[in-house]
Design an enzyme around this catalytic site. Structure first.
Site, mmCIF file in Angstrom:
data_model
loop_
_atom_site.group_PDB
_atom_site.id
_atom_site.type_symbol
_atom_site.label_atom_id
_atom_site.label_comp_id
_atom_site.label_asym_id
_atom_site.label_seq_id
_atom_site.Cartn_x
_atom_site.Cartn_y
_atom_site.Cartn_z
ATOM 1 N N ASP A 1 8.899 3.818 -1.302
ATOM 2 C CA ASP A 1 8.243 3.336 -0.084
ATOM 3 C C ASP A 1 7.016 2.525 -0.458
ATOM 4 O O ASP A 1 5.899 3.034 -0.431
ATOM 5 C CB ASP A 1 7.859 4.524 0.793
ATOM 6 C CG ASP A 1 7.250 4.120 2.119
ATOM 7 O OD1 ASP A 1 7.418 2.958 2.531
ATOM 8 O OD2 ASP A 1 6.571 4.969 2.733
ATOM 9 N N GLU B 1 -0.038 -1.189 5.735
ATOM 10 C CA GLU B 1 1.033 -0.804 6.649
ATOM 11 C C GLU B 1 0.978 0.676 6.990
ATOM 12 O O GLU B 1 1.250 1.083 8.128
ATOM 13 C CB GLU B 1 2.393 -1.160 6.039
ATOM 14 C CG GLU B 1 3.582 -0.965 6.971
ATOM 15 C CD GLU B 1 4.191 0.433 6.940
ATOM 16 O OE1 GLU B 1 5.040 0.726 7.805
ATOM 17 O OE2 GLU B 1 3.802 1.240 6.062
ATOM 18 N N ASP C 1 0.851 -1.193 0.000
ATOM 19 C CA ASP C 1 0.000 0.000 0.000
ATOM 20 C C ASP C 1 0.886 1.242 0.000
ATOM 21 O O ASP C 1 2.075 1.181 0.343
ATOM 22 C CB ASP C 1 -0.940 0.003 1.203
ATOM 23 C CG ASP C 1 -0.217 0.085 2.544
ATOM 24 O OD1 ASP C 1 0.812 -0.620 2.705
ATOM 25 O OD2 ASP C 1 -0.658 0.836 3.431
#
Length: 375
Positions: free
Chosen positions: A104, A137, A74
């Site tokens: 990320d 997350e 995510d």
């Protein structure tokens, strides 16, 4: 068999729109799961909500404890600032791969998946690996915690690599996070007669002053520094000409390993005193720390020293990772945070990952997998 290209895989993952909320990691998760299943991995899909899919893939002969690699798929939202590139295009410009989630942390996930696929035969003949690819997350390790609640899904692991962005520098710990919402409550009245009400904003203002002065009463960690507190949001009142009857304050606390979040909450309640009506916990994640002298950490340092051209020194991260859920679940196994992304670019407009770092990360992960299997 051709080598799996981690850069092309990163591009493919970036093109899945997994912005959280709502997340919708299902299609991205199945893309990875299908690749791993085709390489011989035992793949399990675990949904933590509608289209909120987690993947657990394992390969090994069952004779030893596998090495775990983990990462989330995510991403955070795009933000208000316009992007110069397509945030879901995965475009490579001047050696940089752009897109939301590139750094990320879809590049890290792509690198360990590519490494595992290319070395599947060797992994199948030894203790092997378990790959834990998570949803949710960014909003508090929701997917990882969901996995820890599913009996038998995660299995065992002897050590763990978290592929979060570190510019391929191995980190041995990160801070925990305690996110709280504090409420001040009052009594509404007409703004022309405030004496008939009880102003919740004034109470919240006194709470903010107390929060600014809050003392954790703990020494600094030798690597991660001090516990911190930040007031990130404040909201109260319904209009200009009414006495506000409620005001809420958002508090972001980052703690070093060993801090008691229960004690911190208790001390906060005492400091905020009668102005505090309610304190709600939004996120509660413990910090993670592995002794830099651990034998496996020393092996990771040795592998990365050869690749980076410098000997790593103990470092940690201020941000949290899924290790907050997975490391204690696996019995506080040695944990290293090591990924190709640039931590400073996480959540930024025009986020990118340096292409050479992605290929370097794949090589590092492959070496760690091979050494684990040979041990």
């Amino acid at each position: 068999m051709p080598s799996t290209d981690p850069v092309a895989l990163t591009q493919a993952l970036v093109r899945y729109k997994t912005v959280n909320p709502p997340g919708e990691e299902h299609d991205c998760a199945h893309h990875l799961g299908d690749m791993l299943a085709a390489a011989g991995f035992d793949v399990t899909y675990v949904d933590a909500g509608e289209r909120r899919t987690n993947v657990v893939a394992r390969l090994g002969n069952g004779a030893g404890t596998p090495l775990c690699f983990t990462g989330h798929i995510d991403t955070v939202p795009l933000g208000a600032q316009p992007w110069r590139v397509d945030p879901f295009g995965g475009e490579v410009v001047d050696g940089r791969l752009y897109g939301r989630g590139a750094t990320d942390m879809k590049a890290g996930v792509a690198a360990f998946v590519a490494a595992a696929i290319d070395h599947a035969d060797a992994l199948a003949a030894g203790p092997g690996v378990v790959l834990v690819i998570t949803s949710g997350e960014e909003t508090g390790c929701d997917g990882a915690f969901h996995l820890t609640e599913q009996a038998g899904v995660l299995g065992e692991a002897g050590a763990m690599v978290v592929a979060e962005p570190t510019s391929n520098q191995p980190l041995v710990g990160h801070k925990g996070a305690l996110w709280l919402r504090a409420f001040a409550r009052g009594v509404t009245a007409h703004g022309s007669t405030p004496e008939h009400g009880d102003n919740a904003v004034y109470k919240a203002a006194r709470m903010v002053g107390a929060l600014e002065r809050f003392d954790f009463g703990r020494p600094a960690h030798e690597v991660l520094g001090r516990d911190t507190l930040n007031v990130g949001t404040i909201a109260g009142g319904m209009n200009m000409n009414s006495v506000p009857d409620v005001c809420e304050v958002g508090i972001d606390i980052r703690t070093t390993p060993g801090a008691s979040h229960a004690d911190i909450r208790r001390d906060l309640e005492a400091d905020l005193g009668g102005d505090l009506a309610e304190l709600e916990t939004l996120v509660d994640l413990e910090g993670v720390w592995t002794d830099p002298g651990d034998a496996w950490v020393a092996e990771v340092y040795a592998v990365m020293a050869e690749m980076l051209g410098e000997t790593p020194v103990p470092r940690g991260a201020a941000f949290f990772t899924d290790a907050s859920a997975l490391t204690p679940h696996y019995g506080d196994i040695p944990t290293v945070i090591l990924g190709p992304g640039e931590a400073a670019l996480a959540h930024q407009t025009d986020e990118y990952c340096v292409v050479d770092r992605i290929t370097q990360a794949k090589a590092a992960y492959a070496t760690l997998m091979q050494r684990w299997s040979a041990a």
